[in-house]
Design a protein around this motif. Structure first.
Motif, PDB file in Angstrom:
ATOM      1  N   ILE A  28       0.734  -1.332  -0.256  1.00 45.91           N
ATOM      2  CA  ILE A  28       0.253   0.177  -0.055  1.00 45.91           C
ATOM      3  C   ILE A  28       1.102   1.368  -0.186  1.00 45.91           C
ATOM      4  N   LEU A  29       2.226   1.493   0.691  1.00 51.14           N
ATOM      5  CA  LEU A  29       2.919   2.402   1.092  1.00 51.14           C
ATOM      6  C   LEU A  29       3.265   3.032  -0.201  1.00 51.14           C
ATOM      7  N   ILE A  30       3.768   1.673  -1.271  1.00 55.93           N
ATOM      8  CA  ILE A  30       5.052   1.771  -2.277  1.00 55.93           C
ATOM      9  C   ILE A  30       3.883   1.898  -3.738  1.00 55.93           C
ATOM     10  N   GLN A  31       2.457   1.228  -3.667  1.00 61.36           N
ATOM     11  CA  GLN A  31       1.341   2.479  -4.372  1.00 61.36           C
ATOM     12  C   GLN A  31       1.559   3.802  -4.561  1.00 61.36           C
ATOM     13  N   THR A  32       1.428   3.691  -2.891  1.00 62.10           N
ATOM     14  CA  THR A  32       1.021   5.527  -3.230  1.00 62.10           C
ATOM     15  C   THR A  32       1.656   6.207  -3.503  1.00 62.10           C
ATOM     16  N   ALA A  33       3.103   6.156  -2.382  1.00 60.90           N
ATOM     17  CA  ALA A  33       4.823   6.468  -3.489  1.00 60.90           C
ATOM     18  C   ALA A  33       4.221   6.638  -4.682  1.00 60.90           C
ATOM     19  N   SER A  34       4.501   5.399  -5.818  1.00 53.59           N
ATOM     20  CA  SER A  34       4.519   6.108  -7.061  1.00 53.59           C
ATOM     21  C   SER A  34       3.465   6.877  -7.492  1.00 53.59           C
ATOM     22  N   VAL A  36       1.526   9.514  -6.007  1.00 53.49           N
ATOM     23  CA  VAL A  36       1.846  10.650  -4.973  1.00 53.49           C
ATOM     24  C   VAL A  36       3.404  11.313  -5.542  1.00 53.49           C
ATOM     25  N   LEU A  37       4.309  10.680  -5.084  1.00 57.34           N
ATOM     26  CA  LEU A  37       5.884  11.026  -4.955  1.00 57.34           C
ATOM     27  C   LEU A  37       6.263   9.609  -6.302  1.00 57.34           C
ATOM     28  N   PRO A  38       6.521   9.867  -7.333  1.00 53.91           N
ATOM     29  CA  PRO A  38       7.620   9.174  -8.119  1.00 53.91           C
ATOM     30  C   PRO A  38       8.710   8.470  -8.553  1.00 53.91           C
ATOM     31  N   ASP A  39       8.749  10.100  -7.466  1.00 49.92           N
ATOM     32  CA  ASP A  39      11.072  10.256  -7.477  1.00 49.92           C
ATOM     33  C   ASP A  39      11.768  10.003  -6.084  1.00 49.92           C
ATOM     34  N   PHE A  40      10.041   9.578  -5.114  1.00 51.72           N
ATOM     35  CA  PHE A  40      10.928   8.871  -4.113  1.00 51.72           C
ATOM     36  C   PHE A  40      10.860   7.326  -3.661  1.00 51.72           C
ATOM     37  N   GLU A  41      12.015   6.871  -3.615  1.00 47.55           N
ATOM     38  CA  GLU A  41      11.625   5.060  -4.171  1.00 47.55           C
ATOM     39  C   GLU A  41      11.508   4.745  -2.779  1.00 47.55           C
ATOM     40  N   VAL A 137      -2.600   6.661   4.346  1.00 51.37           N
ATOM     41  CA  VAL A 137      -1.327   6.756   3.371  1.00 51.37           C
ATOM     42  C   VAL A 137      -0.998   7.163   2.964  1.00 51.37           C
ATOM     43  N   LYS A 138      -2.008   7.517   2.140  1.00 48.04           N
ATOM     44  CA  LYS A 138      -2.836   9.092   1.122  1.00 48.04           C
ATOM     45  C   LYS A 138      -2.516  10.040   1.317  1.00 48.04           C
ATOM     46  N   GLU A 139      -3.270  10.555   2.710  1.00 46.95           N
ATOM     47  CA  GLU A 139      -2.686  10.914   3.527  1.00 46.95           C
ATOM     48  C   GLU A 139      -1.697  11.625   4.281  1.00 46.95           C
ATOM     49  N   ILE A 140      -1.036  10.867   4.373  1.00 46.92           N
ATOM     50  CA  ILE A 140       1.053  10.922   4.676  1.00 46.92           C
ATOM     51  C   ILE A 140       1.203  11.076   3.510  1.00 46.92           C
ATOM     52  N   PHE A 141       1.074  11.119   2.142  1.00 43.02           N
ATOM     53  CA  PHE A 141       1.955  11.351   1.488  1.00 43.02           C
ATOM     54  C   PHE A 141       1.147  12.552   0.472  1.00 43.02           C
ATOM     55  N   GLY A 142       0.002  12.764   0.871  1.00 47.23           N
ATOM     56  CA  GLY A 142      -0.319  14.468   1.309  1.00 47.23           C
ATOM     57  C   GLY A 142       0.520  15.738   1.579  1.00 47.23           C
ATOM     58  N   PHE A 144       3.188  14.635   3.270  1.00 47.29           N
ATOM     59  CA  PHE A 144       4.230  14.810   3.006  1.00 47.29           C
ATOM     60  C   PHE A 144       4.851  16.060   1.624  1.00 47.29           C
ATOM     61  N   LYS A 145       3.587  15.995   0.322  1.00 44.63           N
ATOM     62  CA  LYS A 145       4.429  16.239  -0.797  1.00 44.63           C
ATOM     63  C   LYS A 145       3.581  18.402  -0.218  1.00 44.63           C
ATOM     64  N   ILE A 146       3.148  18.630   0.908  1.00 42.69           N
ATOM     65  CA  ILE A 146       2.931  19.934   0.917  1.00 42.69           C
ATOM     66  C   ILE A 146       3.895  20.607   2.054  1.00 42.69           C
ATOM     67  N   TYR A 147       3.582  19.676   3.617  1.00 47.91           N
ATOM     68  CA  TYR A 147       5.222  20.104   3.583  1.00 47.91           C
ATOM     69  C   TYR A 147       6.020  19.652   4.189  1.00 47.91           C
ATOM     70  N   GLY A 148       6.468  18.276   3.332  1.00 50.25           N
ATOM     71  CA  GLY A 148       7.731  18.290   3.860  1.00 50.25           C
ATOM     72  C   GLY A 148       8.828  18.542   2.498  1.00 50.25           C
ATOM     73  N   LEU A 149       7.965  18.219   1.376  1.00 49.08           N
ATOM     74  CA  LEU A 149       8.476  18.913   0.382  1.00 49.08           C
ATOM     75  C   LEU A 149       9.906  19.648   0.471  1.00 49.08           C
ATOM     76  N   PRO A 150       8.637  21.621   1.360  1.00 51.15           N
ATOM     77  CA  PRO A 150       9.412  22.820   1.369  1.00 51.15           C
ATOM     78  C   PRO A 150      10.695  22.446   2.697  1.00 51.15           C
ATOM     79  N   PHE A 151      10.248  22.233   3.563  1.00 53.26           N
ATOM     80  CA  PHE A 151      11.321  21.359   4.167  1.00 53.26           C
ATOM     81  C   PHE A 151      12.534  20.909   3.359  1.00 53.26           C
ATOM     82  N   ILE A 152      12.223  20.282   2.568  1.00 50.45           N
ATOM     83  CA  ILE A 152      14.292  19.356   2.178  1.00 50.45           C
ATOM     84  C   ILE A 152      14.532  20.399   0.708  1.00 50.45           C
TER      85      ILE A 152
END
Length: 240
Positions: A28-34, A36-41, A137-142, A144-152
């Motif tokens: 579920i995690l791997i599928q959702t990552a692919s 929402v965030l395909p550049d994170f493996e 899981v979708k909420e987590i990756f969502g 991360f996209k909103i709050y995590g990506l700006p951090f990194i």
């Protein structure tokens, strides 16, 4: 409704989907990552923690950008940590005592912009069933996209422009000393001092720290991280 009742509702409210099977969360995690965030493996699973990674190059250095997702089937929660590591030895070390080169932050702290959170706000909850778990899981990756990506992204800009970091790399680039000897001597001091960087009295460390402290125009927050940053720089020196 208090936060205890809210958590109970989140973890016991049933949906019409099957119970989550052991090991099913990984897919579920791997599928959702692919999606929402395909550049994170997917990188690894260790100690109930699933780690996703993206690599970026900054000033000829490899930055390991990480999302750590801790999953508890029994207690029905996820905990998430964002990290940006220059030193690959820090990839699976989720400590908070870090300097300017290897920062990390809890995703919920980034989302709420505060470190003062009750348990309901500090974790992502699921009910042990497939449908609700997928939504969480979708909420987590969502998030991360909103709050995590700006951090990194901010960390990448810091690595490019921070004068303390620049001075530090100039120092270790010019340093000519036996790497294993330096590592052994500083590690021994740390071990004797309870892993506190304040216990390091090695002349190379002291000299580097003083040169970083001499950099003007830096924020109070960055200056407070200089002792640990000096150690992080020397770690890079003896591992690269």
């Amino acid at each position: 409704m208090n936060w205890i009742d809210k958590i109970k509702e989140l973890t016991t409210k049933q949906d019409k989907s099957p119970e989550l099977k052991k090991g099913e969360i990984k897919q579920i995690l791997i599928q959702t990552a692919s999606e929402v965030l395909p550049d994170f493996e997917f990188l690894a699973y260790k100690n109930s923690c699933y780690t996703f990674q993206r690599l970026r190059q900054v000033n000829n250095l490899t930055v390991h950008e990480l999302l750590h997702i801790i999953f508890s089937h029994k207690d029905k929660y996820f905990a998430c940590l964002i990290a940006s590591r220059l030193n690959p030895e820090y990839i699976f070390i989720n400590q908070s005592n870090i300097g300017l080169l290897n920062p990390n932050q809890d995703l919920k702290v980034l989302k709420h912009n505060t470190g003062i959170l009750n348990i309901q706000e500090a974790y992502y909850f699921h009910n042990g069933q497939v449908e609700t778990t997928k939504k969480t899981v979708k909420e987590i990756f969502g998030d991360f996209k909103i709050y995590g990506l700006p951090f990194i992204d901010r960390q990448v800009e810091r690595l490019k422009s921070n004068l303390i970091i620049k001075r530090g790399f100039d120092y270790i680039d010019d340093l000519q000393i036996d790497t294993q000897k330096l590592k052994t001597e500083i590690t021994e001091e740390l071990n004797k001092g309870g892993s506190l960087v304040s216990s390091i009295k090695h002349p190379i460390y002291i000299d580097l720290k003083e040169k970083l402290q001499a950099v003007s125009g830096q924020s109070k927050e960055d200056r407070q991280l200089i002792p640990k940053t000096a150690h992080e720089l020397l770690e890079i020196y003896w591992t690269r």
